[in-house]
Scaffold this motif. Structure first.
Motif, PDB file in Angstrom:
ATOM      1  N   LEU A 133      -3.923  -1.262  -8.275  1.00  0.00           N
ATOM      2  CA  LEU A 133      -5.206  -0.566  -8.183  1.00  0.00           C
ATOM      3  C   LEU A 133      -4.985   0.844  -7.667  1.00  0.00           C
ATOM      4  CD1 LEU A 133      -7.394  -3.257  -6.360  1.00  0.00           C
ATOM      5  CD2 LEU A 133      -7.185  -2.888  -8.809  1.00  0.00           C
ATOM      6  N   SER A 134      -5.782   1.784  -8.175  1.00  0.00           N
ATOM      7  CA  SER A 134      -5.798   3.113  -7.578  1.00  0.00           C
ATOM      8  C   SER A 134      -6.525   3.013  -6.236  1.00  0.00           C
ATOM      9  CB  SER A 134      -6.520   4.107  -8.494  1.00  0.00           C
ATOM     10  OG  SER A 134      -7.916   3.831  -8.515  1.00  0.00           O
ATOM     11  N   LEU A 135      -6.417   4.037  -5.428  1.00  0.00           N
ATOM     12  CA  LEU A 135      -7.111   4.003  -4.137  1.00  0.00           C
ATOM     13  C   LEU A 135      -8.626   4.004  -4.326  1.00  0.00           C
ATOM     14  CD1 LEU A 135      -4.831   6.355  -2.025  1.00  0.00           C
ATOM     15  CD2 LEU A 135      -4.790   3.862  -2.208  1.00  0.00           C
ATOM     16  N   ILE A 136      -9.110   4.633  -5.397  1.00  0.00           N
ATOM     17  CA  ILE A 136     -10.550   4.617  -5.681  1.00  0.00           C
ATOM     18  C   ILE A 136     -10.987   3.206  -6.064  1.00  0.00           C
ATOM     19  CG2 ILE A 136     -12.328   5.450  -7.281  1.00  0.00           C
ATOM     20  CD1 ILE A 136     -10.774   8.134  -7.291  1.00  0.00           C
ATOM     21  N   GLN A 137     -10.200   2.519  -6.884  1.00  0.00           N
ATOM     22  CA  GLN A 137     -10.526   1.132  -7.244  1.00  0.00           C
ATOM     23  C   GLN A 137     -10.525   0.242  -6.006  1.00  0.00           C
ATOM     24  OE1 GLN A 137      -7.414   0.776 -10.249  1.00  0.00           O
ATOM     25  NE2 GLN A 137      -8.994   0.227 -11.746  1.00  0.00           N
ATOM     26  N   LEU A 138      -9.568   0.447  -5.107  1.00  0.00           N
ATOM     27  CA  LEU A 138      -9.517  -0.341  -3.874  1.00  0.00           C
ATOM     28  C   LEU A 138     -10.748  -0.080  -3.017  1.00  0.00           C
ATOM     29  CD1 LEU A 138      -7.977  -2.317  -2.079  1.00  0.00           C
ATOM     30  CD2 LEU A 138      -6.865  -0.338  -1.043  1.00  0.00           C
ATOM     31  N   ARG A 139     -11.148   1.183  -2.907  1.00  0.00           N
ATOM     32  CA  ARG A 139     -12.360   1.526  -2.142  1.00  0.00           C
ATOM     33  C   ARG A 139     -13.572   0.833  -2.744  1.00  0.00           C
ATOM     34  NH1 ARG A 139     -14.118   7.197  -3.196  1.00  0.00           N
ATOM     35  NH2 ARG A 139     -14.885   6.088  -5.022  1.00  0.00           N
ATOM     36  N   ASP A 140     -13.681   0.854  -4.086  1.00  0.00           N
ATOM     37  CA  ASP A 140     -14.813   0.206  -4.745  1.00  0.00           C
ATOM     38  C   ASP A 140     -14.791  -1.306  -4.548  1.00  0.00           C
ATOM     39  OD1 ASP A 140     -15.622   2.699  -5.587  1.00  0.00           O
ATOM     40  OD2 ASP A 140     -14.984   2.420  -7.671  1.00  0.00           O
ATOM     41  N   ALA A 180       0.842  -1.195   0.000  1.00  0.00           N
ATOM     42  CA  ALA A 180       0.000   0.000   0.000  1.00  0.00           C
ATOM     43  C   ALA A 180       0.880   1.248   0.000  1.00  0.00           C
ATOM     44  CB  ALA A 180      -0.904  -0.011   1.231  1.00  0.00           C
ATOM     45  N   PHE A 181       0.811   2.010  -1.086  1.00  0.00           N
ATOM     46  CA  PHE A 181       1.542   3.262  -1.235  1.00  0.00           C
ATOM     47  C   PHE A 181       0.572   4.430  -1.054  1.00  0.00           C
ATOM     48  CE2 PHE A 181       3.756   0.073  -3.745  1.00  0.00           C
ATOM     49  CZ  PHE A 181       5.076   0.234  -3.342  1.00  0.00           C
ATOM     50  N   ASP A 182       1.064   5.655  -1.155  1.00  0.00           N
ATOM     51  CA  ASP A 182       0.220   6.833  -1.002  1.00  0.00           C
ATOM     52  C   ASP A 182      -0.854   6.941  -2.086  1.00  0.00           C
ATOM     53  OD1 ASP A 182       1.491   7.716   1.288  1.00  0.00           O
ATOM     54  OD2 ASP A 182       2.859   9.050   0.212  1.00  0.00           O
ATOM     55  N   SER A 183      -0.551   6.472  -3.310  1.00  0.00           N
ATOM     56  CA  SER A 183      -1.481   6.689  -4.416  1.00  0.00           C
ATOM     57  C   SER A 183      -1.997   5.406  -5.068  1.00  0.00           C
ATOM     58  CB  SER A 183      -0.810   7.544  -5.490  1.00  0.00           C
ATOM     59  OG  SER A 183       0.332   6.879  -5.997  1.00  0.00           O
ATOM     60  N   GLU A 184      -1.502   4.246  -4.647  1.00  0.00           N
ATOM     61  CA  GLU A 184      -1.926   2.988  -5.259  1.00  0.00           C
ATOM     62  C   GLU A 184      -1.661   1.819  -4.339  1.00  0.00           C
ATOM     63  OE1 GLU A 184       2.061   1.930  -7.831  1.00  0.00           O
ATOM     64  OE2 GLU A 184       0.543   3.194  -8.761  1.00  0.00           O
ATOM     65  N   VAL A 185      -2.270   0.691  -4.678  1.00  0.00           N
ATOM     66  CA  VAL A 185      -2.069  -0.555  -3.940  1.00  0.00           C
ATOM     67  C   VAL A 185      -1.720  -1.631  -4.961  1.00  0.00           C
ATOM     68  CG1 VAL A 185      -3.146  -2.286  -2.461  1.00  0.00           C
ATOM     69  CG2 VAL A 185      -3.674   0.116  -2.134  1.00  0.00           C
ATOM     70  N   THR A 186      -0.661  -2.401  -4.669  1.00  0.00           N
ATOM     71  CA  THR A 186      -0.201  -3.439  -5.583  1.00  0.00           C
ATOM     72  C   THR A 186      -0.349  -4.803  -4.934  1.00  0.00           C
ATOM     73  OG1 THR A 186       1.401  -1.915  -6.542  1.00  0.00           O
ATOM     74  CG2 THR A 186       1.767  -4.237  -6.942  1.00  0.00           C
ATOM     75  N   SER A 192     -19.821   4.626  -6.935  1.00  0.00           N
ATOM     76  CA  SER A 192     -19.537   5.279  -5.661  1.00  0.00           C
ATOM     77  C   SER A 192     -19.557   6.788  -5.856  1.00  0.00           C
ATOM     78  CB  SER A 192     -18.188   4.812  -5.105  1.00  0.00           C
ATOM     79  OG  SER A 192     -17.176   5.017  -6.049  1.00  0.00           O
ATOM     80  N   VAL A 193     -19.993   7.497  -4.821  1.00  0.00           N
ATOM     81  CA  VAL A 193     -20.118   8.950  -4.864  1.00  0.00           C
ATOM     82  C   VAL A 193     -19.269   9.543  -3.757  1.00  0.00           C
ATOM     83  CG1 VAL A 193     -21.734  10.876  -4.699  1.00  0.00           C
ATOM     84  CG2 VAL A 193     -22.463   8.730  -5.746  1.00  0.00           C
ATOM     85  N   GLU A 194     -18.458  10.543  -4.108  1.00  0.00           N
ATOM     86  CA  GLU A 194     -17.635  11.238  -3.109  1.00  0.00           C
ATOM     87  C   GLU A 194     -18.545  12.054  -2.193  1.00  0.00           C
ATOM     88  OE1 GLU A 194     -14.245  11.219  -2.634  1.00  0.00           O
ATOM     89  OE2 GLU A 194     -14.121   9.647  -4.156  1.00  0.00           O
ATOM     90  N   LYS A 195     -18.261  12.037  -0.899  1.00  0.00           N
ATOM     91  CA  LYS A 195     -19.051  12.818   0.050  1.00  0.00           C
ATOM     92  C   LYS A 195     -18.293  14.042   0.488  1.00  0.00           C
ATOM     93  CE  LYS A 195     -21.747   9.067   1.876  1.00  0.00           C
ATOM     94  NZ  LYS A 195     -22.229   8.386   3.035  1.00  0.00           N
ATOM     95  N   LEU A 220     -17.312  -6.151  -1.998  1.00  0.00           N
ATOM     96  CA  LEU A 220     -17.274  -7.407  -1.253  1.00  0.00           C
ATOM     97  C   LEU A 220     -18.450  -7.551  -0.301  1.00  0.00           C
ATOM     98  CD1 LEU A 220     -13.460  -7.612  -0.495  1.00  0.00           C
ATOM     99  CD2 LEU A 220     -14.748  -8.947  -2.168  1.00  0.00           C
ATOM    100  N   ASN A 221     -19.110  -6.428   0.025  1.00  0.00           N
ATOM    101  CA  ASN A 221     -20.204  -6.455   0.990  1.00  0.00           C
ATOM    102  C   ASN A 221     -21.561  -6.114   0.372  1.00  0.00           C
ATOM    103  OD1 ASN A 221     -18.534  -7.021   3.287  1.00  0.00           O
ATOM    104  ND2 ASN A 221     -17.755  -4.960   3.081  1.00  0.00           N
ATOM    105  N   LEU A 222     -21.650  -6.105  -0.961  1.00  0.00           N
ATOM    106  CA  LEU A 222     -22.898  -5.736  -1.619  1.00  0.00           C
ATOM    107  C   LEU A 222     -23.464  -6.911  -2.416  1.00  0.00           C
ATOM    108  CD1 LEU A 222     -21.853  -2.237  -3.014  1.00  0.00           C
ATOM    109  CD2 LEU A 222     -23.497  -2.678  -1.185  1.00  0.00           C
ATOM    110  N   PRO A 223     -24.789  -6.914  -2.618  1.00  0.00           N
ATOM    111  CA  PRO A 223     -25.386  -7.947  -3.464  1.00  0.00           C
ATOM    112  C   PRO A 223     -25.095  -7.670  -4.941  1.00  0.00           C
ATOM    113  CG  PRO A 223     -27.063  -6.410  -2.728  1.00  0.00           C
ATOM    114  CD  PRO A 223     -25.785  -6.035  -2.021  1.00  0.00           C
ATOM    115  N   GLU A 224     -25.450  -8.621  -5.789  1.00  0.00           N
ATOM    116  CA  GLU A 224     -25.242  -8.489  -7.221  1.00  0.00           C
ATOM    117  C   GLU A 224     -25.916  -7.227  -7.753  1.00  0.00           C
ATOM    118  OE1 GLU A 224     -26.395 -11.037 -11.207  1.00  0.00           O
ATOM    119  OE2 GLU A 224     -26.308 -12.034  -9.265  1.00  0.00           O
TER     120      GLU A 224
END
Length: 77
Positions: free
Chosen positions: A53-60, A31-37, A74-77, A65-69
């Motif tokens: 993955l970008s951090l946004i891709q990791l968040r998604d 896990a780096f500041d701007s990406e995860v490998t 995703s929306v920034e708050k 993993l916790n959502l149904p099909e």
């Protein structure tokens, strides 16, 4: 089982497959500041497979993993 190490520019997590076979090779997450490998040794090709993955891709991914099909955005708050 997993390990966590904090290095100069990244936190490194290693996931070890345990339990009943067939077992998979260890997965290393950096896990780096701007990406995860994600890296995993592939014995069939004798090479390391890498996904970045970008951090946004990791968040998604984490949310997925916790959502149904379905289809989500995703929306920034």
């Amino acid at each position: 089982m997993f390990t966590i190490e904090h290095e100069f520019d990244a936190s490194v997590i290693t996931l070890v497959d345990e339990g009943e076979g067939p077992l998979r090779e260890d997965v290393t997450v950096q896990a780096f500041d701007s990406e995860v490998t994600f890296e995993q040794w592939d014995p069939r090709t004798d090479q390391v497979s890498r996904i970045t993955l970008s951090l946004i891709q990791l968040r998604d991914l984490t949310a997925a993993l916790n959502l149904p099909e379905g289809i989500y955005r995703s929306v920034e708050k």
